[in-house]
Each structure stands twice: as C-alpha cells, then as structure tokens.
Design an enzyme around this catalytic site. Structure first.
Site, PDB file in Angstrom:
ATOM      1  N   PHE A   8      72.899  37.652  53.110  1.00  9.15           N
ATOM      2  CA  PHE A   8      72.644  38.189  51.767  1.00  9.15           C
ATOM      3  C   PHE A   8      72.389  39.697  51.863  1.00  9.15           C
ATOM      4  O   PHE A   8      71.536  40.145  52.634  1.00  9.15           O
ATOM      5  CB  PHE A   8      71.406  37.493  51.182  1.00  9.15           C
ATOM      6  CG  PHE A   8      70.983  38.013  49.832  1.00  9.15           C
ATOM      7  CD1 PHE A   8      71.703  37.721  48.684  1.00  9.15           C
ATOM      8  CD2 PHE A   8      69.835  38.794  49.710  1.00  9.15           C
ATOM      9  CE1 PHE A   8      71.300  38.195  47.447  1.00  9.15           C
ATOM     10  CE2 PHE A   8      69.412  39.272  48.469  1.00  9.15           C
ATOM     11  CZ  PHE A   8      70.153  38.971  47.339  1.00  9.15           C
ATOM     12  N   TYR A  10      71.468  43.207  49.598  1.00 11.84           N
ATOM     13  CA  TYR A  10      70.901  43.623  48.306  1.00 11.84           C
ATOM     14  C   TYR A  10      70.859  45.151  48.161  1.00 11.84           C
ATOM     15  O   TYR A  10      70.498  45.682  47.121  1.00 11.84           O
ATOM     16  CB  TYR A  10      69.474  43.058  48.145  1.00 11.84           C
ATOM     17  CG  TYR A  10      68.558  43.513  49.255  1.00 11.84           C
ATOM     18  CD1 TYR A  10      67.869  44.713  49.167  1.00 11.84           C
ATOM     19  CD2 TYR A  10      68.449  42.771  50.428  1.00 11.84           C
ATOM     20  CE1 TYR A  10      67.077  45.156  50.220  1.00 11.84           C
ATOM     21  CE2 TYR A  10      67.668  43.216  51.481  1.00 11.84           C
ATOM     22  CZ  TYR A  10      66.984  44.401  51.365  1.00 11.84           C
ATOM     23  OH  TYR A  10      66.220  44.852  52.411  1.00 11.84           O
ATOM     24  N   GLY A  11      71.216  45.860  49.266  1.00 10.26           N
ATOM     25  CA  GLY A  11      71.209  47.324  49.240  1.00 10.26           C
ATOM     26  C   GLY A  11      72.593  47.826  49.626  1.00 10.26           C
ATOM     27  O   GLY A  11      73.595  47.445  49.001  1.00 10.26           O
ATOM     28  N   GLU A  87      70.461  48.381  60.788  1.00  9.63           N
ATOM     29  CA  GLU A  87      69.213  48.207  60.029  1.00  9.63           C
ATOM     30  C   GLU A  87      67.984  48.419  60.923  1.00  9.63           C
ATOM     31  O   GLU A  87      66.901  47.920  60.618  1.00  9.63           O
ATOM     32  CB  GLU A  87      69.177  46.789  59.425  1.00  9.63           C
ATOM     33  CG  GLU A  87      70.379  46.430  58.568  1.00  9.63           C
ATOM     34  CD  GLU A  87      70.469  47.226  57.273  1.00  9.63           C
ATOM     35  OE1 GLU A  87      69.431  47.640  56.747  1.00  9.63           O
ATOM     36  OE2 GLU A  87      71.600  47.465  56.795  1.00  9.63           O
TER      37      GLU A  87
HETATM   38  C1  SIN Z   1      70.740  45.355  52.553  1.00  6.11           C
HETATM   39  O1  SIN Z   1      71.606  46.069  52.049  1.00  6.11           O
HETATM   40  O2  SIN Z   1      70.759  44.129  52.354  1.00  6.11           O
HETATM   41  C2  SIN Z   1      69.681  45.913  53.446  1.00  6.11           C
HETATM   42  C3  SIN Z   1      69.216  47.263  53.105  1.00  6.11           C
HETATM   43  C4  SIN Z   1      70.247  48.345  53.229  1.00  6.11           C
HETATM   44  O3  SIN Z   1      70.921  48.441  54.265  1.00  6.11           O
HETATM   45  O4  SIN Z   1      70.419  49.135  52.294  1.00  6.11           O
END
Ligand code: SIN
Length: 174
Positions: A8, A10-11, A87
């Site tokens: 999943f 989200y960013g 990450e």
């Molecule tokens: C994500 O996108 O799920 C993690 C945070 C990011 O890399 O911006």
C-alpha cells in the site's frame, strides 16, 4: 500458498512506483491518517534544511486512501530491498488489512515513519508546513513537486484528504 503480496502506497509510492507490479487498485487502511509530519533529509530536503513528506498517524475512526500494488511473491525480496533503501530515512514496514471499494480485503504491507524515528518532525500549523515545503529542495527534487504530485494523484483517484489539500492551498496562497 500466497503468490502475490499487496503493497500500500499513500505518499510518493502512489505517483512514483518505481517497481514492477501486476495490478494496482485504490485501497484504504483503517485507523490511520496521512500527515506531512515526517522530515526528509535525503529526498526532498537536506540534513541542514529538511523537507516534509507524508507519513501515517494512528487515529481511531479515520481511514487513509492510497494505492495498493500487487507484487509477485518471487520478486518481493528484491522489491522490498529497494524500497527499504528508498524509505530508509525513518520508515518501517507495517502489516495491516487493506480494504477495497468493492468490499474485498487483503493483508497489505506499508511504510510508516513513527514518532520515534530520528527524522520525525511532528505537527505544525498548516501555514508553517506549507512554507517549509515551499522552500525545501533535496536530491530527488523540490518538496513542492512531491506535495503537488500527491495532491494531483489523490484528486485523480477521487480520494479526499483535507490535510493535503489545505497545505496545497497554503502553497498556492504564498
Ligand atoms: C508511501 O508513499 O507510501 C511512503 C511515503 C513516501 O515515500 O512518500
């Protein structure tokens, strides 16, 4: 035997999934909310002037929308090695159910930067977050680009997020 794993995002993983996947679907995680509370020293800022990027905050009654990517189990070790590196500035892997709009549910993996990590910045007024994002740049590009790409992706997928959209408005107003 599980033949695929659901990741999943989200960013930035929503708008820049730089790994192979078999399918992708909008999904939701319950009990989490997206916030620009994580510092970025390595992508959208530098150690002396960190940017702000998204993390998930545990919040009962909230849910966060994002994109679920179906990854081949055989490729998972290699892909998660790459993502652990991408990450690395404070994020850890979590596992929790992902909910799809058709009512189906799968177990999913996602990256969360919790408040114990060295790069965590925590809450701040929206205008301050917008100002920090506006002035920050790092090896992956401007912090504003990250915010705008995320806001555009959420709009495209019809995912509401007051926090993200109010920061975007704060940037436009500057
Ligand atoms: C994500 O996108 O799920 C993690 C945070 C990011 O890399 O911006």
């Amino acid at each position: 035997m599980t033949s695929s794993i659901w990741l999943f995002g989200y960013g930035s993983l929503i708008w820049r999934p730089d790994f192979d996947f078999n399918s992708s679907r909008i999904a939701w995680v319950d009990g989490w909310s997206r916030r620009f509370w994580q510092g970025s020293h390595d992508h959208r800022g530098v150690p002396e002037a960190p940017g702000r990027v998204a993390t998930l905050i545990p919040l009962i009654g909230e849910r966060c929308g994002g994109m679920a990517f179906e990854i081949d189990a055989e490729s998972a070790v290699r892909i998660f090695d790459q993502l652990d590196y991408r990450e690395k500035n404070g994020y850890e892997r979590f596992q929790a159910p992902l909910y799809f709009d058709d009512g189906n549910q799968v177990e999913g993996v996602f990256y969360v930067a919790n408040e114990d990590n060295h790069a965590y910045l925590g809450p701040a007024p929206i205008e301050k977050i917008a100002a920090q994002i506006k002035r920050s740049h790092g090896p992956s590009g401007s912090n504003e680009e990250y915010l705008r790409n995320l806001a555009d992706a959420l709009r495209r997928h019809k995912i509401e997020d007051d926090h993200v959209f109010s920061i975007e408005s704060g940037i436009i107003a500057r």
